[in-house]
Design a protein around this motif. Structure first.
Motif, PDB file in Angstrom:
ATOM      1  N   LYS A 112     -28.219  -6.982  93.446  1.00 47.98           N
ATOM      2  CA  LYS A 112     -27.619  -7.180  92.182  1.00 47.98           C
ATOM      3  C   LYS A 112     -28.156  -4.893  91.795  1.00 47.98           C
ATOM      4  N   GLN A 115     -25.442  -3.745  93.903  1.00 47.26           N
ATOM      5  CA  GLN A 115     -24.218  -3.263  92.717  1.00 47.26           C
ATOM      6  C   GLN A 115     -24.632  -2.821  91.972  1.00 47.26           C
ATOM      7  N   ILE A 224     -24.926  -7.571  85.570  1.00 48.26           N
ATOM      8  CA  ILE A 224     -24.642  -7.889  87.426  1.00 48.26           C
ATOM      9  C   ILE A 224     -24.891  -9.434  86.888  1.00 48.26           C
TER      10      ILE A 224
END
Length: 296
Positions: A112, A115, A224
């Motif tokens: 995460k 990202q 996210i």
């Protein structure tokens, strides 16, 4: 060797992949209105007056906002006049990125934290290509680092380097509420503010801070999450580790599975309700999504 590099890029924030996103961000340049006015989320944000530049004074017309009345000119001329504003050409973009321990997780795709950093990099490059000033905030459970919005490629690279190796004000613990309070102090009114996070720790105090921020800035939340957080896999026993501790999860208990899924839905609903109430834009991005597709 190549496999090891790819693996590292999936679990840790690396500079090169974020620099490489500059080319892809160029395609977002043509969508400036959509990005800056946050039209691509679930809710359309209002544009705040502080982000506008004074243009002229004219006679009051029906439908004018009474808050725009120029009382000095009105008193001098004995006729009601309104101030007219135009949108500033150069608008600060402030990107807040969550790197707390809960972001160092994924069951597929990338972590995460990785990202979130890719989303932030795309926004930063697109903003730079549009001629906007770019700054931000990088935070974890111990503290944050703020970077004042500045122009040019060097400002974006400075921000990306902070994502890779943040210089944090180390404390024993730093709550999401405290982080947002600092964000309030550093994000100039009228800025477009992105907050990229899994929003763990969302509570009434955090909601209050977000509502305050939404009153002064255009606010875009990017949630996210990992697919496993939304639903558990089929029945079986699964081992998880953080490198130091291990736990085994049995998904054979239907009640536990339903409670788990409901917990995620509740947090999503909490975010959605908050955004709807304060007209904040919300994007959902999983660890397997293409960040470019999410933003465009």
């Amino acid at each position: 060797m190549k496999q090891a590099v790819l693996q590292n890029e999936r679990v840790s924030v690396q500079l090169k992949p974020m620099v490489d996103l500059a080319k892809k961000a160029g395609l977002l340049k043509t969508r400036r209105h959509r990005i800056q006015s946050a039209q691509n989320g679930g809710y359309v944000s209002r544009f705040k007056g502080r982000g506008m530049e004074f243009d002229e004074v004219r006679l009051y017309q029906a439908g004018d906002d009474i808050r725009s009345i120029d009382w000095r000119v009105t008193a001098r001329t004995n006729k009601t006049h309104s101030k007219i504003f135009r949108e500033e050409r150069e608008r600060p973009i402030f990107i807040s990125v969550d790197l707390r321990p809960t972001m160092n997780f994924a069951t597929r795709g990338v972590f995460k934290s990785v990202q979130a950093s890719k989303v932030a990099a795309l926004v930063a490059w697109a903003a730079q290509l549009n001629g906007d000033r770019v700054g931000g905030q990088v935070f974890n459970q111990h503290g944050c680092q703020e970077l004042k919005p500045a122009n040019g490629r060097s400002a974006v690279l400075h921000f990306l380097n902070a994502l890779v190796k943040p210089t944090l004000s180390i404390t024993e613990s730093f709550s999401l509420e405290q982080i947002l309070n600092r964000l309030m102090q550093h994000a100039r009114p009228g800025s477009l503010v992105y907050i990229v996070s899994d929003f763990r720790g969302l509570n009434n105090h955090v909601e209050k801070q977000l509502s305050k921020l939404a009153k002064h800035c255009e606010l875009q939340l990017v949630h996210i999450y990992d697919p496993l957080e939304s639903y558990l896999p089929s029945r079986g026993c699964y081992r998880f580790t953080n490198g130091k501790q291990e736990t085994v999860l049995d998904t054979g208990d239907n009640q536990r599975v339903l409670a788990y899924q409901q917990h995620f839905k509740n947090r999503q609903q909490q975010l959605t309700t908050l955004c709807k109430k304060w007209r904040i834009s919300l994007l959902e991005c999983s660890t397997v999504d293409d960040p470019y597709e999410v933003l465009s």
